[in-house]
Design a protein around this motif. Sequence first.
Motif, PDB file in Angstrom:
ATOM      1  N   LEU A  31      -3.287   2.790  -3.071  1.00  0.00           N
ATOM      2  CA  LEU A  31      -3.661   1.925  -4.126  1.00  0.00           C
ATOM      3  C   LEU A  31      -4.193   0.694  -3.488  1.00  0.00           C
ATOM      4  O   LEU A  31      -4.799  -0.070  -4.299  1.00  0.00           O
ATOM      5  N   GLY A  32      -3.714   0.229  -2.556  1.00  0.00           N
ATOM      6  CA  GLY A  32      -4.290  -0.925  -1.981  1.00  0.00           C
ATOM      7  C   GLY A  32      -3.498  -1.389  -0.600  1.00  0.00           C
ATOM      8  O   GLY A  32      -2.372  -0.735  -0.351  1.00  0.00           O
ATOM      9  N   SER A  71      -1.781   5.638 -12.072  1.00  0.00           N
ATOM     10  CA  SER A  71      -2.229   4.166 -11.569  1.00  0.00           C
ATOM     11  C   SER A  71      -3.696   4.556 -11.511  1.00  0.00           C
ATOM     12  O   SER A  71      -4.126   5.629 -11.331  1.00  0.00           O
ATOM     13  N   GLU A  72      -4.278   3.270 -11.482  1.00  0.00           N
ATOM     14  CA  GLU A  72      -5.828   2.972 -11.458  1.00  0.00           C
ATOM     15  C   GLU A  72      -5.859   2.138 -10.324  1.00  0.00           C
ATOM     16  O   GLU A  72      -5.095   0.933 -10.428  1.00  0.00           O
ATOM     17  N   VAL A  73      -6.882   1.970  -9.544  1.00  0.00           N
ATOM     18  CA  VAL A  73      -7.427   0.925  -8.828  1.00  0.00           C
ATOM     19  C   VAL A  73      -8.371  -0.080  -9.363  1.00  0.00           C
ATOM     20  O   VAL A  73      -9.563   0.557 -10.129  1.00  0.00           O
ATOM     21  N   TYR A  74      -8.088  -1.433  -9.776  1.00  0.00           N
ATOM     22  CA  TYR A  74      -9.202  -2.174 -10.477  1.00  0.00           C
ATOM     23  C   TYR A  74      -9.586  -3.283  -9.460  1.00  0.00           C
ATOM     24  O   TYR A  74      -9.073  -3.625  -8.694  1.00  0.00           O
ATOM     25  N   ILE A  75     -11.102  -3.074  -9.542  1.00  0.00           N
ATOM     26  CA  ILE A  75     -11.621  -3.920  -8.646  1.00  0.00           C
ATOM     27  C   ILE A  75     -12.573  -5.029  -9.628  1.00  0.00           C
ATOM     28  O   ILE A  75     -13.280  -4.241 -10.296  1.00  0.00           O
TER      29      ILE A  75
END
Length: 83
Positions: A31-32, A71-75
Amino acid sequence: MQDYGNRESWTKLFSFPCLETPGSFPCVKALGLSEDDQLLLEFGSKIVVYNTRDSTYETLQIQDINECVASEVYIESLISPCS
């Protein structure tokens, strides 16, 4: 990839050991990565912080949720994904 389109410019950023018993195959999603080399992972139904410097990990305790984790990755970006 350090140089877009150049296959030879791929660089390995990190690796992590199997966090579960051999033979089980939970879905692992990165995720990061923080500035201090801590990797945030979705590991099956858990969220795990893996420290790439000393090879330790900690399962985060998240209150008031059931066993289902999505979950999702936000950019952040000024470019619309719909254009």
